[in-house]
Structures are given as structure tokens and as C-alpha cells.
Design a protein around this motif. Structure first.
Motif, PDB file in Angstrom:
ATOM      1  N   ASN A   1      18.535  41.842  55.151  1.00 29.71           N
ATOM      2  CA  ASN A   1      17.100  42.007  54.968  1.00 29.71           C
ATOM      3  C   ASN A   1      16.727  42.497  53.568  1.00 29.71           C
ATOM      4  O   ASN A   1      15.551  42.461  53.203  1.00 29.71           O
ATOM      5  CB  ASN A   1      16.557  43.006  55.993  1.00 29.71           C
ATOM      6  N   PHE A   2      17.709  42.950  52.796  1.00 32.98           N
ATOM      7  CA  PHE A   2      17.416  43.543  51.488  1.00 32.98           C
ATOM      8  C   PHE A   2      18.054  42.773  50.325  1.00 32.98           C
ATOM      9  O   PHE A   2      17.575  42.829  49.209  1.00 32.98           O
ATOM     10  CB  PHE A   2      17.873  45.004  51.467  1.00 32.98           C
ATOM     11  N   HIS A   3      19.167  42.107  50.585  1.00 33.31           N
ATOM     12  CA  HIS A   3      19.797  41.212  49.598  1.00 33.31           C
ATOM     13  C   HIS A   3      20.233  41.910  48.311  1.00 33.31           C
ATOM     14  O   HIS A   3      20.057  41.384  47.214  1.00 33.31           O
ATOM     15  CB  HIS A   3      18.855  40.044  49.263  1.00 33.31           C
ATOM     16  N   TYR A   4      20.826  43.082  48.457  1.00 30.06           N
ATOM     17  CA  TYR A   4      21.368  43.750  47.274  1.00 30.06           C
ATOM     18  C   TYR A   4      22.662  43.070  46.826  1.00 30.06           C
ATOM     19  O   TYR A   4      23.414  42.522  47.646  1.00 30.06           O
ATOM     20  CB  TYR A   4      21.649  45.231  47.581  1.00 30.06           C
ATOM     21  N   ASP A   5      22.909  43.125  45.514  1.00 29.19           N
ATOM     22  CA  ASP A   5      24.152  42.586  44.970  1.00 29.19           C
ATOM     23  C   ASP A   5      25.344  43.419  45.441  1.00 29.19           C
ATOM     24  O   ASP A   5      25.208  44.593  45.792  1.00 29.19           O
ATOM     25  CB  ASP A   5      24.129  42.620  43.435  1.00 29.19           C
ATOM     26  N   TRP A   6      26.507  42.780  45.400  1.00 33.73           N
ATOM     27  CA  TRP A   6      27.772  43.476  45.638  1.00 33.73           C
ATOM     28  C   TRP A   6      28.603  43.386  44.363  1.00 33.73           C
ATOM     29  O   TRP A   6      28.709  42.313  43.759  1.00 33.73           O
ATOM     30  CB  TRP A   6      28.567  42.838  46.771  1.00 33.73           C
ATOM     31  N   VAL A   7      29.206  44.510  43.972  1.00 33.70           N
ATOM     32  CA  VAL A   7      30.143  44.526  42.847  1.00 33.70           C
ATOM     33  C   VAL A   7      31.518  44.875  43.391  1.00 33.70           C
ATOM     34  O   VAL A   7      31.694  45.899  44.054  1.00 33.70           O
ATOM     35  CB  VAL A   7      29.716  45.548  41.778  1.00 33.70           C
ATOM     36  N   PHE A   8      32.498  44.005  43.124  1.00 32.58           N
ATOM     37  CA  PHE A   8      33.873  44.206  43.573  1.00 32.58           C
ATOM     38  C   PHE A   8      34.752  44.478  42.356  1.00 32.58           C
ATOM     39  O   PHE A   8      34.726  43.715  41.384  1.00 32.58           O
ATOM     40  CB  PHE A   8      34.374  42.972  44.327  1.00 32.58           C
ATOM     41  N   LEU A   9      35.521  45.552  42.420  1.00 28.25           N
ATOM     42  CA  LEU A   9      36.374  45.944  41.300  1.00 28.25           C
ATOM     43  C   LEU A   9      37.830  45.986  41.743  1.00 28.25           C
ATOM     44  O   LEU A   9      38.146  46.396  42.866  1.00 28.25           O
ATOM     45  CB  LEU A   9      35.956  47.315  40.767  1.00 28.25           C
ATOM     46  N   ASN A  10      38.715  45.585  40.826  1.00 24.76           N
ATOM     47  CA  ASN A  10      40.145  45.491  41.130  1.00 24.76           C
ATOM     48  C   ASN A  10      40.922  45.769  39.855  1.00 24.76           C
ATOM     49  O   ASN A  10      40.479  45.406  38.763  1.00 24.76           O
ATOM     50  CB  ASN A  10      40.464  44.093  41.670  1.00 24.76           C
ATOM     51  N   ASN A  11      42.082  46.395  39.981  1.00 24.97           N
ATOM     52  CA  ASN A  11      42.908  46.615  38.794  1.00 24.97           C
ATOM     53  C   ASN A  11      43.738  45.377  38.446  1.00 24.97           C
ATOM     54  O   ASN A  11      44.434  45.361  37.424  1.00 24.97           O
ATOM     55  CB  ASN A  11      43.824  47.825  38.981  1.00 24.97           C
ATOM     56  N   GLU A  12      43.656  44.348  39.271  1.00 24.98           N
ATOM     57  CA  GLU A  12      44.256  43.045  38.990  1.00 24.98           C
ATOM     58  C   GLU A  12      43.191  41.973  39.201  1.00 24.98           C
ATOM     59  O   GLU A  12      42.230  42.184  39.936  1.00 24.98           O
ATOM     60  CB  GLU A  12      45.456  42.780  39.917  1.00 24.98           C
ATOM     61  N   PRO A  13      43.328  40.815  38.578  1.00 26.85           N
ATOM     62  CA  PRO A  13      42.306  39.764  38.745  1.00 26.85           C
ATOM     63  C   PRO A  13      42.170  39.346  40.209  1.00 26.85           C
ATOM     64  O   PRO A  13      43.175  39.203  40.929  1.00 26.85           O
ATOM     65  CB  PRO A  13      42.840  38.606  37.883  1.00 26.85           C
ATOM     66  N   PHE A  14      40.947  39.144  40.643  1.00 23.90           N
ATOM     67  CA  PHE A  14      40.724  38.642  41.996  1.00 23.90           C
ATOM     68  C   PHE A  14      41.142  37.184  42.069  1.00 23.90           C
ATOM     69  O   PHE A  14      40.945  36.405  41.123  1.00 23.90           O
ATOM     70  CB  PHE A  14      39.247  38.764  42.382  1.00 23.90           C
ATOM     71  N   SER A  15      41.697  36.809  43.198  1.00 21.66           N
ATOM     72  CA  SER A  15      42.104  35.416  43.404  1.00 21.66           C
ATOM     73  C   SER A  15      40.876  34.548  43.651  1.00 21.66           C
ATOM     74  O   SER A  15      39.812  35.036  44.042  1.00 21.66           O
ATOM     75  CB  SER A  15      43.061  35.322  44.594  1.00 21.66           C
ATOM     76  N   ASP A  16      41.035  33.254  43.448  1.00 22.08           N
ATOM     77  CA  ASP A  16      39.940  32.325  43.727  1.00 22.08           C
ATOM     78  C   ASP A  16      39.568  32.356  45.204  1.00 22.08           C
ATOM     79  O   ASP A  16      38.385  32.244  45.557  1.00 22.08           O
ATOM     80  CB  ASP A  16      40.341  30.900  43.319  1.00 22.08           C
ATOM     81  N   GLU A  17      40.576  32.489  46.064  1.00 19.72           N
ATOM     82  CA  GLU A  17      40.296  32.559  47.503  1.00 19.72           C
ATOM     83  C   GLU A  17      39.434  33.779  47.823  1.00 19.72           C
ATOM     84  O   GLU A  17      38.469  33.683  48.592  1.00 19.72           O
ATOM     85  CB  GLU A  17      41.605  32.636  48.294  1.00 19.72           C
ATOM     86  N   PHE A  18      39.783  34.906  47.238  1.00 21.11           N
ATOM     87  CA  PHE A  18      39.013  36.126  47.477  1.00 21.11           C
ATOM     88  C   PHE A  18      37.566  35.939  47.043  1.00 21.11           C
ATOM     89  O   PHE A  18      36.624  36.205  47.803  1.00 21.11           O
ATOM     90  CB  PHE A  18      39.658  37.296  46.720  1.00 21.11           C
ATOM     91  N   LYS A  19      37.384  35.465  45.834  1.00 23.54           N
ATOM     92  CA  LYS A  19      36.031  35.314  45.295  1.00 23.54           C
ATOM     93  C   LYS A  19      35.224  34.289  46.084  1.00 23.54           C
ATOM     94  O   LYS A  19      34.020  34.490  46.324  1.00 23.54           O
ATOM     95  CB  LYS A  19      36.104  34.927  43.817  1.00 23.54           C
ATOM     96  N   ASP A  20      35.870  33.214  46.504  1.00 27.90           N
ATOM     97  CA  ASP A  20      35.156  32.172  47.249  1.00 27.90           C
ATOM     98  C   ASP A  20      34.694  32.681  48.609  1.00 27.90           C
ATOM     99  O   ASP A  20      33.522  32.506  48.982  1.00 27.90           O
ATOM    100  CB  ASP A  20      36.066  30.948  47.408  1.00 27.90           C
ATOM    101  N   LYS A  21      35.588  33.310  49.352  1.00 30.89           N
ATOM    102  CA  LYS A  21      35.241  33.760  50.697  1.00 30.89           C
ATOM    103  C   LYS A  21      34.215  34.892  50.667  1.00 30.89           C
ATOM    104  O   LYS A  21      33.268  34.911  51.464  1.00 30.89           O
ATOM    105  CB  LYS A  21      36.502  34.201  51.438  1.00 30.89           C
ATOM    106  N   VAL A  22      34.403  35.818  49.747  1.00 28.48           N
ATOM    107  CA  VAL A  22      33.495  36.953  49.672  1.00 28.48           C
ATOM    108  C   VAL A  22      32.101  36.510  49.230  1.00 28.48           C
ATOM    109  O   VAL A  22      31.088  36.981  49.752  1.00 28.48           O
ATOM    110  CB  VAL A  22      34.071  38.022  48.724  1.00 28.48           C
ATOM    111  N   SER A  23      32.036  35.600  48.271  1.00 26.46           N
ATOM    112  CA  SER A  23      30.738  35.130  47.771  1.00 26.46           C
ATOM    113  C   SER A  23      29.905  34.495  48.872  1.00 26.46           C
ATOM    114  O   SER A  23      28.668  34.573  48.856  1.00 26.46           O
ATOM    115  CB  SER A  23      30.941  34.127  46.631  1.00 26.46           C
ATOM    116  N   LYS A  24      30.569  33.853  49.813  1.00 25.10           N
ATOM    117  CA  LYS A  24      29.860  33.198  50.911  1.00 25.10           C
ATOM    118  C   LYS A  24      29.361  34.203  51.961  1.00 25.10           C
ATOM    119  O   LYS A  24      28.515  33.859  52.785  1.00 25.10           O
ATOM    120  CB  LYS A  24      30.759  32.166  51.572  1.00 25.10           C
ATOM    121  N   MET A  25      29.889  35.422  51.913  1.00 27.65           N
ATOM    122  CA  MET A  25      29.545  36.405  52.926  1.00 27.65           C
ATOM    123  C   MET A  25      28.327  37.245  52.559  1.00 27.65           C
ATOM    124  O   MET A  25      27.626  37.753  53.438  1.00 27.65           O
ATOM    125  CB  MET A  25      30.737  37.354  53.154  1.00 27.65           C
ATOM    126  N   VAL A  26      28.070  37.411  51.270  1.00 28.05           N
ATOM    127  CA  VAL A  26      27.036  38.357  50.855  1.00 28.05           C
ATOM    128  C   VAL A  26      25.695  37.657  50.687  1.00 28.05           C
ATOM    129  O   VAL A  26      25.625  36.481  50.322  1.00 28.05           O
ATOM    130  CB  VAL A  26      27.437  39.077  49.555  1.00 28.05           C
TER     131      VAL A  26
END
Length: 387
Positions: free
Chosen positions: A94-119
């Protein structure tokens, strides 16, 4: 004559009726004034009006300068997806705030793809700078290794973990400096594998801004002394060098039983935080973190970001700037905050078991928080407490 006498009597009775009415109105007004004054005097510190429920069907919801922030790894994908889905369903859809994900190693394409579709807002992925997730030059790594082994022999959780120490140090002094977070003022920290039990039909970020709150929590708990044996000594040393750092109206009585001479181990559980990053970016906190960091306690002991954040908030903020989000049902691991107030539980469509609520249990600092802030407890709190 008879008619005149009757008229005089009626006129006299009318006068008395008016007088009685005026007297009654005056008494009623005095009674109301007394009631209002008494209610004002006995009103708890934190009020329900802090939460302005938003009619999502009719209102256009303005967004705050805020984001949801998660520190996680590629292997946490399943856990963070669960957390995202939970919070999106309960709040952010209902509010659509951004999400920021931080990692000490690069995020995988799978991670970014699946997470982007969830938010429902924009998903942003950031790499933590190496200098923020490594040993400072002044740390004796051999000594740090020896201390980790000693703690492991004592059976302390995460005792031998280097990455856990880097994470605690990063959350204590660096996350709010990341370029992706620079544009934001407020953040809501969300970790993998957490649950949100109740609908959040108001904006916690707006609660902070509109009521001048700086730090919000749901669970408070005692720290393991073995993980921070010299932390309070370092805090007192800082206060000795900076006598004006402690706020005159601080919440020191929450974290100390003797006005600051010793630490009672109470802290806010920082796996849930809704807070103002301007506080972490302030000079007093920056000086405080640098002082603590220079002692090596993050590596020679196992200082967590939770006691570091909590001590700073309790000492440097006005006590009224710390806020208990008592309507956000939340679980992390074995501890939960489940609203025990019947009306809140029903109206917020909570799915948690009230018997799981940790707020008034023996190892929680919840009862202490209620006591030192003069906060009014739910009427049925004793049903869910260790007395």
C-alpha cells in the motif's frame, strides 16, 4: 387580582428555573474541567493518536524520505524472499517504499531477479566497500583469533565467526554511509526469515517524522555479558571525555540501574529498527562509534550493533524520541512481539499467538521500559507475563 397573582408566580418560577439551569450548567462545566485536567495528568507518555490509521481506499498516501533496508547474502535468498513477501503483504503493497539490499559480495543475477519481482517499490542492490568489511590496521588478528577461540570454548553463540563481527561493526558504524542510502533519511531494517504478524495500516516513517521520534523498536532483551565485558567501560570513558554528550532528558534509567555507573544489559533488538539515519550521521554518534571502534572490542570481544545502537539512543537522545511500536507484530527466531491488547489484535488482523509475546517475559526488558517511561500497560498484560 387572581390573574395578576398567577402571572407573578409563573414569572417567579421561570426565574428560578433559569437560575437552576445556569447553576447546573456551571457545575457540569467544572466537572468536565476537572475530568480533563485529571485525564491530562494521568495520560501515558506515548499515545494511541501517534498511529493515524490511513483509509487506503480513499486517501492518497504521501511517502516519506525513507527506504526498507536489508543486509543479506546470496545464500539468504529463500529467507529474504519470505521476509519481503510478509512485509509487502502486511504493509508495503500500500505504500511502495524502495528496498535497498546490501552485501559484502556481489549479488547474483538470480537473487536480483527474484527479489526485484517481489517488491512493490524499486529494488536497489549495493556492494559494501571492502574497507567497511575488513580488519582495521590497528587490530591484532592473532589476538582476535585467540579471543574467538576462548569464546568458542565458553559456548557463546557466533563466538568463532569472523563474518558476524564484521556484520556487527558494519551495522554499528557504516551502513548509513553507503551511497545507496545517502538520499534517504529513514530506514526500516528487515532481515531474512522474519515474520510480520499484523497489518500495518499506518506509516511508521510518518510516526517518526510527525512526532519527532528518532529510534523505533519492537523487542527489548538482555545482552550476554560475556560478549561485551568491557563495552560499558569504553562508554564511560567516552562520556568522561565528552561530558556534554549525554542528553539531559536521556533514557539512561532504561540501560542502567544506578544512574549510569553500570550497564544492566538491556538493549533494543536491532534486527528490527525503524529509525532516523541522521542520528547515526550526527557528530556525537560518529565520535562515539570511532571511540568504540578504536578499542578493538568488535573483534577482541563480540560487541553487537544492538547494544551499541541502544546505548547511544538511550544516552544521546531525548527519552521521548525513542518509540515502542507496540502494534507491529514481529518475530525473529525464538522471540516475538504479539500485541496482547484485544482491540489491537483484532483490528490489525494479527495472526500471532498472544502467548508467544515476549514483551512482559522475564528475559525481556519490556517491563522495565514501561516502568521508566511511565507507559500505560495493556489491561490484560498479566496474562502474558512472568510475574
Amino acid at each position: 387580582m387572581m390573574i395578576k397573582s398567577v402571572r407573578q408566580r409563573l414569572r417567579l418560577n421561570s426565574v428560578w428555573v433559569v437560575r437552576l439551569f445556569v447553576a447546573f450548567a456551571a457545575l457540569l462545566a467544572l466537572g468536565n474541567l476537572y475530568y480533563l485536567k485529571r485525564a491530562e495528568y494521568s495520560r501515558p507518555v506515548i499515545q494511541e493518536e501517534t498511529y493515524r490509521v490511513i483509509n487506503l481506499a480513499t486517501e492518497k498516501v504521501p511517502k516519506e524520505n525513507a527506504t526498507i533496508m536489508s543486509l543479506c547474502r546470496n545464500e539468504d535468498l529463500g529467507g529474504i524472499v519470505r521476509s519481503i513477501q510478509n512485509l509487502e503483504d502486511r504493509f508495503n503493497r500500500n505504500f511502495h517504499y524502495d528496498w535497498v539490499f546490501l552485501n559484502n559480495e556481489p549479488f547474483s543475477d538470480e537473487f536480483k531477479d527474484k527479489v526485484s519481482k517481489m517488491v512493490s517499490g524499486e529494488a536497489k542492490f549495493g556492494l559494501i566497500p571492502a574497507e567497511h568489511w575488513s580488519y582495521p590496521d590497528f587490530i591484532d588478528q592473532d589476538k582476535a583469533r585467540e579471543e574467538r577461540n576462548k569464546m568458542a570454548d565458553m559456548g557463546i553463540i557466533y563466538a568463532d565467526s569472523e563474518s558476524y563481527r564484521h556484520m556487527c561493526r558494519y551495522n554499528s558504524g557504516f551502513f548509513y554511509r553507503h551511497p545507496l542510502l545517502q538520499k534517504y533519511r529513514y530506514y526500516w531494517r528487515v532481515e531474512p526469515d522474519v515474520d510480520f504478524y499484523c497489518d500495518v495500516d499506518y506509516d511508521p516513517f510518518s510516526v517518526l517524522r510527525q512526532h519527532n521520534k528518532v529510534y523505533g523498536f519492537t523487542i527489548s532483551i538482555y545482552e550476554f555479558h560475556a560478549t561485551i565485558p568491557t563495552l560499558w567501560d569504553s562508554v564511560k570513558e567516552f562520556l568522561g571525555k565528552n561530558p556534554g554528550a549525554q542528553h539531559k532528558n536521556s533514557l539512561v534509567d532504561f540501560i542502567s540501574d544506578d544512574h549510569g555507573n553500570s550497564y544492566n544489559l538491556c538493549h533494543f533488538w536491532s534486527n528490527f529498527e525503524v529509525a532516523d539515519m541522521d542520528f547515526w550521521r550526527s557528530k556525537v554518534y560518529d565520535d562515539f562509534f570511532k571511540h568504540l571502534d578504536a578499542t578493538g572490542g568488535f573483534f577482541y570481544e563480540r560487541w553487537g550493533d544492538a547494544p551499541v545502537h541502544s546505548i547511544a539512543a538511550a544516552l544521546f537522545l531525548d527519552r521521548d524520541q525513542i518509540h515502542f511500536f507496540d502494534r507491529i507484530g514481529y518475530n525473529h527466531g525464538v522471540y516475538s512481539m504479539c500485541p496482547v491488547d484485544d482491540n489491537v489484535w483484532v483490528n490489525s488482523k494479527c495472526s500471532c499467538d498472544k502467548n508467544s509475546d515476549f514483551t512482559f517475559r522475564g528475559y525481556s526488558c519490556g517491563q522495565r521500559y514501561y516502568k521508566v517511561t511511565n507507559r500505560e500497560k495493556p489491561s490484560n498484560w498479566k496474562q502474558y507475563a512472568d510475574l
